[in-house]
Enzyme design. Sequence first.
Site, mmCIF file in Angstrom:
data_model
loop_
_atom_site.group_PDB
_atom_site.id
_atom_site.type_symbol
_atom_site.label_atom_id
_atom_site.label_comp_id
_atom_site.label_asym_id
_atom_site.label_seq_id
_atom_site.Cartn_x
_atom_site.Cartn_y
_atom_site.Cartn_z
ATOM 1 N N HIS A 1 -2.818 -12.274 -28.770
ATOM 2 C CA HIS A 1 -3.889 -11.431 -28.776
ATOM 3 C C HIS A 1 -5.154 -11.762 -29.402
ATOM 4 C CE1 HIS A 1 -6.024 -7.505 -29.007
ATOM 5 N NE2 HIS A 1 -5.270 -6.960 -28.099
ATOM 6 N N GLY B 1 -21.381 -4.888 -45.681
ATOM 7 C CA GLY B 1 -20.997 -5.993 -46.299
ATOM 8 C C GLY B 1 -21.971 -7.384 -46.070
ATOM 9 N N HIS C 1 -13.926 -12.755 -45.287
ATOM 10 C CA HIS C 1 -12.868 -12.723 -46.293
ATOM 11 C C HIS C 1 -11.959 -14.019 -46.271
ATOM 12 C CE1 HIS C 1 -9.154 -11.728 -48.474
ATOM 13 N NE2 HIS C 1 -9.873 -11.006 -49.290
ATOM 14 N N PRO C 2 -11.923 -14.830 -47.082
ATOM 15 C CA PRO C 2 -11.153 -16.135 -46.924
ATOM 16 C C PRO C 2 -9.547 -16.178 -46.271
ATOM 17 C CG PRO C 2 -11.279 -15.575 -49.272
ATOM 18 C CD PRO C 2 -12.122 -14.578 -48.270
#
Lengths: 309, 309
Positions: free
Chosen positions: B81, B162, B167-168
């Site tokens: 997915h 944001g 985000h890593p």
Amino acid sequence: MKLIECVPNFSEGRRQEVMDAIVNSMKESANVIILDVEADPSHNRMVVTMVGEPQQVLSAMKNGARKAVELIDLNQHQGEHPRIGAVDVVPFVPLFNATMQECNELALEFGQWMWDELKVPVYLYAESARMPERKRLPNIRKGEFEGLKEAIKEPERHPDIGEPVIHPTAGATAVGARNFLIAFNLYLNTADKGVADKIAKAVRESSGGLVNIQAKGMFIEEKGLAQVSMNLLDYTKTPLYRITELVKLEARRFGVEVVEGELIGLMPLGAALNSLSYYLQIPKLDANQILDVAVLSRLAESQDDEQQQ
Amino acid sequence: MKLIECVPNFSEGRRQEVMDAIVNSMKESANVIILDVEADPSHNRMVVTMVGEPQQVLSAMKNGARKAVELIDLNQHQGEHPRIGAVDVVPFVPLFNATMQECNELALEFGQWMWDELKVPVYLYAESARMPERKRLPNIRKGEFEGLKEAIKEPERHPDIGEPVIHPTAGATAVGARNFLIAFNLYLNTADKGVADKIAKAVRESSGGLVNIQAKGMFIEEKGLAQVSMNLLDYTKTPLYRITELVKLEARRFGVEVVEGELIGLMPLGAALNSLSYYLQIPKLDANQILDVAVLSRLAESQDDEQQQ
């Protein structure tokens, strides 16, 4: 969660302090909701609509009955509405996850308690009737409190529960399980009340129409339209869709059409779903398939659990 | 009582301990009901269906998101997915006494929190989308987590909430208000799938039919019948009755009839009532007129009050 409705009729519609005392005693039962209190001074009668779980409703009903028998003396009571008792009629109505059978058992339990605890003899009516002629209240109320003092001694007027002697001040009580009554009207695109009368006559039980249907023609001033005004006495057997479609069919004979439907008050979810399942051709559609209801029901239950822990 | 549904999709469908940790963290929020948890190892994805009052759902959603961001590293994640984040999609759905507007505000509040607290940038989608091309998820997911690392720096791919940096380990999240999806099928009195295909094509949005309707033809082995299989993407604007009656109308061209309707899963009360009000010609029919719902709602509220005292 299982919910039933109870709509007791008390023979007091004038003395506010008596009415308050009865209603307050019923509110002592936790988790019972008093949806409505209607008092009518000319009828000298108060009708309380209460909903809750079966045992909660039973408990509230006992409180109310005890208080009414204590405070009401039918020898001092006058009013337009026929009555046989201080606690005149107590119907139990299945609402949600409850069956007629359960309401019938509740009616029997309450009736037995009325006699054992308060010495008020009980007639079983509606779906709880043991004799066909006691299905309808007017037969039970014949002669009212005053006449019943003597009449109750005749075998055909003996109560179903208790001895054949009425309570000296509180008389007797009719108790039974029955279905929810739906009040539903259909407006026609004509001002001719005669047409509405003819349609009403064609669709109601008393003159060749559907069973469980009462209907009459009306002219509604505000709209300038004729209306077929109906009561559905058992929507589980004779659903809203059937009477609606039959009215439309009969209306064609007069070249008129239904222009608007009108629900008076509330209807049970089951009444909405059994008609919708007809129109959408879904063989079975029940409350568990309605998301909000499934959730509300689980929320209420989970809060019940927390309170019991 | 006000109820909304939230159906977060998390990018974990294999490690049971991670899935349990996420779901358990959500259960810490009192009075939220987890209706369903579906995990798919090949998709490597978990879909949680949760219902409750808006602030309770928001609180549970924050718990779940915090736990997912802590435990899922998309650099290690593979599955069929498409996904952009550990908390991949968070839809808020109005259910009972709640509006789309309120769900939109909730989506914004949650999205802002995702950035402020977890430093996960947020794309607003569905009814909350600020750009038309972000209404649909596939546009937002283009390139997935891996591709978005660079793509997010392009102005047209900047997040709505944001900084333009993912985000890593947890990537980015799509958040938005949307309507409840109803899955509804109509069986035809023919085994000819071709007829169902043609009807489906006539009634669906993508090829000239009703907006908010997805439809396709199927042959259902068990019944030996062809079926028009549908999704209603917004029953408030395109109700069940309208698509049902349109299917019947298109079926006439082929001399076939609808023999049965089939609801898959649940539908909201509003979907039942807005169709019933069409058939019974009641101009407005809402939850307050349904006795069981009015009562359940008051029961749940009164128990709420007791707990707060």
